[in-house]
Scaffold this active site. Sequence first.
Site, PDB file in Angstrom:
ATOM      1  CG  ASP A  37     -60.578 -76.346 -75.812  1.00  0.00           C
ATOM      2  OD1 ASP A  37     -60.688 -76.779 -74.644  1.00  0.00           O
ATOM      3  OD2 ASP A  37     -61.533 -75.942 -76.465  1.00  0.00           O
ATOM      4  CB  CYS A  77     -64.990 -73.854 -74.933  1.00  0.00           C
ATOM      5  SG  CYS A  77     -64.406 -75.523 -74.575  1.00  0.00           S
ATOM      6  CE  LYS A 125     -63.082 -74.945 -79.440  1.00  0.00           C
ATOM      7  NZ  LYS A 125     -63.054 -76.115 -78.546  1.00  0.00           N
ATOM      8  CG  HIS A 248     -68.615 -76.962 -51.744  1.00  0.00           C
ATOM      9  ND1 HIS A 248     -69.543 -76.616 -52.708  1.00  0.00           N
ATOM     10  CD2 HIS A 248     -68.600 -75.928 -50.844  1.00  0.00           C
ATOM     11  CE1 HIS A 248     -70.065 -75.446 -52.409  1.00  0.00           C
ATOM     12  NE2 HIS A 248     -69.517 -74.997 -51.285  1.00  0.00           N
ATOM     13  CG  ASP A 310     -60.396 -72.963 -73.851  1.00  0.00           C
ATOM     14  OD1 ASP A 310     -59.515 -73.754 -73.437  1.00  0.00           O
ATOM     15  OD2 ASP A 310     -61.392 -73.340 -74.503  1.00  0.00           O
ATOM     16  CG  HIS A 311     -61.133 -74.642 -70.331  1.00  0.00           C
ATOM     17  ND1 HIS A 311     -60.805 -75.970 -70.491  1.00  0.00           N
ATOM     18  CD2 HIS A 311     -62.016 -74.369 -71.327  1.00  0.00           C
ATOM     19  CE1 HIS A 311     -61.469 -76.480 -71.516  1.00  0.00           C
ATOM     20  NE2 HIS A 311     -62.200 -75.523 -72.052  1.00  0.00           N
TER      21      HIS A 311
END
Length: 525
Positions: A37, A77, A125, A248, A310-311
Amino acid sequence: MLLFLVLVLLILHMNAHYMSLNWTSRDRPNLVMLMSDAFDGRLTFSPGNKVVQLPYINYMREMGAVFLNLYTNSPICCPSRAAMWSGQFIHLTQAWNNYKCLDPNATTWMDRLGKSGYHTRSMGKLDYTSGHHSVSNRVEAWTRDVPFLLRQEGRPVTDLVGDASTKRVMTKDWNVTDAAVQWIRHTAVSLAQPFALYVGLNLPHPYRTDSLGPTAGGSTFRTSPYWLNKVSYDQVSVPKWLRVEDMHPVDYYSTFTKNCSGHFTKEEIRNIRAFYYAMCAETDSMLGEVIAALRDTGLLNRTVVLFTSDHGDLAMEHRQFYKMSMFEGSSHVPLLIMGPGVKSGFEISLPASLVDIYPTVLDLAGVPQPGGLSGHSLIPLISGVSVQSAEPHPGWVLSEYHGCNANASTYMLRIAEWKYITYADGLTIPPQLFNLSKDESELRNVASHFPDVCQNLDKLLRTIVDYPSVSQAVHSYNKQQFLEWKQSLGDSYSQVIASLRWHIDWQKDAKSYERDIEEWLLGLD
């Protein structure tokens, strides 16, 4: 007769596939995936891997293939994992936030492997079905269109625990790793059929900040001196930040809600980043335990091993930590694959994403591909021999985000050197365009300098997803879900909403913020 010919062609296709990957239908490979994760994919190749010792990731890179431009399909997630397990883009599964993801009965690639004769086992997980995560998390996602600005996360901090001999900081993940190792040594080794093992970890996700109460998010970067010694501190950079006035508007909203708009010293920033890298080193060690178990049992040469996440984590790049952003630190994830049929020491620069794992795993196992997948098999890219693909990878990546800490639905298209990011309906919020070959730090939005590029990329994006309609659907969903939640609370609504993660800012002017919500609920869609 027609059915017979179809069956013959299918068998010939399958046999050709097995031969190209150096195994037969009776000797299919075992499959082991370890998914962490919040692991920054840029650490798996140079120059990023010079900042921290990751011996087992380096081993996988030397023995197999590493993807240099692998992206999450949603930088948070649950939606990200929903894409990986389903093989479908976010707008197709409607996995809008950490609370709304896949139905429990959704068919995953692991389900298909089980039906095809694999012995399957998942541990750790998973986090891809609806109904999980905190009330704060979902309410913040539902109310992101409300025109107020509230800090939703704890300020990122570091926490050094243990001493130079403390290896097991994240006990929960180590317990999962131990269980995986025991399963390999005592169960997998004696199986008559091939197996597929999935191991899900929490690291290097930041820990929950307990001092902020029961609704707190994860803003504590925790490690021990043992893992911190694996970090080359002189290689830990302090990233450049744009001036607040040059940010931004969606990025500034993220910075503020993540509680990163205040002052940070260079030492604070460098420490947060060093602690994050140390947490990555601990993750790498868990991967090593799984690889060692496969090697010791003689299974490694018959097993395809995949490592991904996941990221990522911004770790103070762009004045942010955490994910929920299309910047590289958040959206760029690792993918390393090694095992029979995978070319050694191979680097793939073509952009790919997590939805590609579903068809890739099925291809590795010789399982027919179902219809409706968003991804493409990566086997033609990593095989040591020429493999023909009926549908080659298009070379572009779609990532989208609809959750908390970003006040507009966000869509990212990555192709060649370009990263194009557009928001909401594509009109009300200006887009961003980065040339990653010239601007790795993503500090120069060149959208206004290359209008033709933006126009062409937006046209391609709209052939993939009708993103203004998706944004509207998410907007309507958020209103409906919030209204149902509000009505379910009755008279306790004011007390409950004031006690969520944003409670410190909320309680400064609770009536005003409640009024903002009421006006949003009554506003026209």
